[in-house]
Design a protein around this motif. Structure first.
Motif, PDB file in Angstrom:
ATOM      1  N   ARG A  61      12.312 -22.926 -36.250  1.00  0.00           N
ATOM      2  CA  ARG A  61      12.328 -24.201 -36.970  1.00  0.00           C
ATOM      3  C   ARG A  61      12.291 -25.392 -36.028  1.00  0.00           C
ATOM      4  N   ALA A  62      12.461 -25.138 -34.755  1.00  0.00           N
ATOM      5  CA  ALA A  62      12.484 -26.239 -33.782  1.00  0.00           C
ATOM      6  C   ALA A  62      11.116 -26.901 -33.696  1.00  0.00           C
ATOM      7  N   ALA A  63      11.134 -28.206 -33.522  1.00  0.00           N
ATOM      8  CA  ALA A  63       9.875 -28.957 -33.400  1.00  0.00           C
ATOM      9  C   ALA A  63       9.155 -28.539 -32.133  1.00  0.00           C
ATOM     10  N   ARG A  64       7.843 -28.371 -32.246  1.00  0.00           N
ATOM     11  CA  ARG A  64       7.032 -27.967 -31.102  1.00  0.00           C
ATOM     12  C   ARG A  64       5.958 -29.008 -30.842  1.00  0.00           C
ATOM     13  N   ASN A  65       5.728 -29.275 -29.589  1.00  0.00           N
ATOM     14  CA  ASN A  65       4.637 -30.167 -29.194  1.00  0.00           C
ATOM     15  C   ASN A  65       3.619 -29.336 -28.437  1.00  0.00           C
ATOM     16  N   ARG A  66       2.854 -28.570 -29.178  1.00  0.00           N
ATOM     17  CA  ARG A  66       1.923 -27.612 -28.571  1.00  0.00           C
ATOM     18  C   ARG A  66       0.694 -28.327 -28.031  1.00  0.00           C
ATOM     19  N   THR A  67       0.200 -27.798 -26.908  1.00  0.00           N
ATOM     20  CA  THR A  67      -1.029 -28.318 -26.303  1.00  0.00           C
ATOM     21  C   THR A  67      -1.964 -27.136 -26.102  1.00  0.00           C
ATOM     22  N   PRO A  68      -2.663 -26.711 -27.157  1.00  0.00           N
ATOM     23  CA  PRO A  68      -3.512 -25.523 -27.029  1.00  0.00           C
ATOM     24  C   PRO A  68      -4.691 -25.766 -26.097  1.00  0.00           C
ATOM     25  N   LEU A  69      -5.021 -24.734 -25.323  1.00  0.00           N
ATOM     26  CA  LEU A  69      -6.183 -24.809 -24.442  1.00  0.00           C
ATOM     27  C   LEU A  69      -7.439 -24.497 -25.236  1.00  0.00           C
ATOM     28  N   GLN A  70      -8.460 -25.288 -25.035  1.00  0.00           N
ATOM     29  CA  GLN A  70      -9.726 -25.089 -25.716  1.00  0.00           C
ATOM     30  C   GLN A  70     -10.716 -24.393 -24.771  1.00  0.00           C
ATOM     31  N   GLY A  71     -11.515 -23.479 -25.320  1.00  0.00           N
ATOM     32  CA  GLY A  71     -12.562 -22.851 -24.522  1.00  0.00           C
ATOM     33  C   GLY A  71     -12.022 -21.826 -23.545  1.00  0.00           C
ATOM     34  N   ASP A  72     -12.926 -21.303 -22.724  1.00  0.00           N
ATOM     35  CA  ASP A  72     -12.594 -20.267 -21.748  1.00  0.00           C
ATOM     36  C   ASP A  72     -12.620 -20.836 -20.337  1.00  0.00           C
ATOM     37  N   ILE A  73     -11.952 -20.129 -19.443  1.00  0.00           N
ATOM     38  CA  ILE A  73     -11.970 -20.521 -18.040  1.00  0.00           C
ATOM     39  C   ILE A  73     -13.387 -20.385 -17.500  1.00  0.00           C
ATOM     40  N   PRO A  74     -13.911 -21.394 -16.797  1.00  0.00           N
ATOM     41  CA  PRO A  74     -15.296 -21.326 -16.295  1.00  0.00           C
ATOM     42  C   PRO A  74     -15.478 -20.204 -15.275  1.00  0.00           C
ATOM     43  N   SER A  75     -16.730 -19.889 -14.998  1.00  0.00           N
ATOM     44  CA  SER A  75     -17.036 -18.850 -14.019  1.00  0.00           C
ATOM     45  C   SER A  75     -16.745 -19.359 -12.611  1.00  0.00           C
ATOM     46  N   PRO A  76     -16.086 -18.542 -11.769  1.00  0.00           N
ATOM     47  CA  PRO A  76     -15.877 -18.938 -10.376  1.00  0.00           C
ATOM     48  C   PRO A  76     -17.179 -18.970  -9.572  1.00  0.00           C
ATOM     49  N   LEU A  77     -18.280 -18.481 -10.166  1.00  0.00           N
ATOM     50  CA  LEU A  77     -19.587 -18.614  -9.522  1.00  0.00           C
ATOM     51  C   LEU A  77     -20.098 -20.054  -9.577  1.00  0.00           C
ATOM     52  N   ALA A  78     -19.647 -20.805 -10.588  1.00  0.00           N
ATOM     53  CA  ALA A  78     -20.113 -22.187 -10.748  1.00  0.00           C
ATOM     54  C   ALA A  78     -18.958 -23.050 -11.237  1.00  0.00           C
ATOM     55  N   PRO A  79     -17.932 -23.253 -10.408  1.00  0.00           N
ATOM     56  CA  PRO A  79     -16.794 -24.057 -10.832  1.00  0.00           C
ATOM     57  C   PRO A  79     -17.198 -25.510 -11.075  1.00  0.00           C
ATOM     58  N   PRO A  80     -16.559 -26.186 -12.024  1.00  0.00           N
ATOM     59  CA  PRO A  80     -16.878 -27.601 -12.277  1.00  0.00           C
ATOM     60  C   PRO A  80     -16.627 -28.456 -11.042  1.00  0.00           C
ATOM     61  N   SER A  81     -17.352 -29.531 -10.931  1.00  0.00           N
ATOM     62  CA  SER A  81     -17.148 -30.467  -9.826  1.00  0.00           C
ATOM     63  C   SER A  81     -15.848 -31.236 -10.047  1.00  0.00           C
TER      64      SER A  81
END
Length: 320
Positions: free
Chosen positions: A258-278
């Motif tokens: 019953r406790a209040a939650r401040n959830r921050t869900p992650l969207q999408g999947d972790i990118p490929s380590p072959l082409a990490p974001p800049s």
């Protein structure tokens, strides 16, 4: 003189594959003080296991320093590294596949003793019996095969094997993730007891931040091979500043539904380590991404004490 047993500086590990370069670990730096437990947490594919095995040189680093008790082990030849490995051991994730099913438990635990010609005959059996008792098993178990044990008991055998050479440092690689929750608690308490009794230093790798919070003195949060945040466990729990750490914290189950939650869900999947974001590699999933996050690697932002966040927007978002 530093009280750190392990000092990691700009550690990088890349793998060359037919598809390109895998950026598994990039420019990671941290210290692990003697007698403490550092938790390394992140999603699957974040590079945790690669980092842990690179620290032991089970995987050779691409660049950077790994100083163990003042010695940069990346410079050691095979013979010198073999001697150093008496002081550095690993507990594997899977207590089934990590134990040879054709060997009795006593022989499994004695493997390191035989390799380094420590003891013989009765003396060696007495050492194995003492190790079994230390991890909560019976000396009579040394004559049984691994299949005769439960998952939790097999993991205790793996811990006994890691302790046989009386190491100073242990990497525990997801060592409770395959166990039921009640058995997890027993193994975690065993690790705490062993740390206190033997003054062990550990790197504890996990994807569950609640487990890390229970066991560890410090927490390092890894995402796509980069540090996102690092600091004392209590500080990471109460005042996490990186959006990724906050998302991991918000996913921890609460005892009161019953406790209040401040959830921050992650969207999408972790990118490929072959082409990490800049820029910041977390920006493609960050709820607070700004245009400037795409350029330049985030620098460490000191929040107080030993707590650092690698986020360009830390001060702007949280006033820290």
């Amino acid at each position: 003189m530093s009280d750190a047993l392990l000092q990691i500086r700009n550690l990088t590990k890349r793998f060359e594959t037919p598809s390109g370069t895998v950026h598994a670990v990039e420019n990671v730096s941290f210290d692990i003080p003697r007698g403490s437990i550092m938790g390394l947490v992140g999603e699957s594919g974040s590079g945790k296991t690669t980092l842990g095995r690179t620290l032991l040189r089970l995987i050779e680093p691409t660049s950077g320093e790994i100083r163990f008790d003042g010695t940069d082990i990346t410079t050691l030849n095979a013979r010198a590294m073999r001697d150093m490995r008496r002081r550095m051991q690993i507990i594997f994730q899977d207590p089934v596949s990590s134990l040879n099913p054709r060997l009795k438990v006593g022989d499994l635990i004695a493997e390191g003793l035989r390799a380094f010609r420590i003891g013989r005959g009765r003396d060696r059996r007495d050492r194995v019996a003492a190790l079994l008792e230390e991890v909560g098993l019976s000396p009579d178990h040394m004559n049984r095969y691994p299949h005769a044990f439960s998952g939790g008991q097999r993991q205790r055998v793996g811990i006994a094997r890691a302790l046989a050479l009386e190491p100073d440092f242990i990497v525990a690689d997801e060592s409770v993730s395959a166990l039921d929750v009640s058995i997890q608690a027993q193994v975690l308490n065993l690790l705490l007891d062993l740390r206190a009794r033997r003054n062990l230093t550990m790197l504890f790798i996990a994807h569950d931040l609640s487990v890390v919070n229970y066991l560890c003195d410090q927490v390092a949060v890894l995402y796509l091979g980069r540090l996102m945040e690092i600091g004392p466990t209590g500080s990471i729990q109460r005042a996490s500043a990186h959006p990724y750490t906050r998302a991991l914290n918000s996913a921890i189950p609460q005892p009161d539904p019953r406790a209040a939650r401040n959830r921050t869900p992650l969207q999408g999947d972790i990118p490929s380590p072959l082409a990490p974001p800049s820029g910041c590699v977390f920006r493609t999933r960050c709820p607070h991404v700004a245009e400037y996050c795409a350029s330049g690697r985030p620098e460490a932002h000191l929040l107080g004490g030993q707590h650092h966040s690698y986020c360009k927007r830390t001060e702007e978002l949280y006033g820290q």
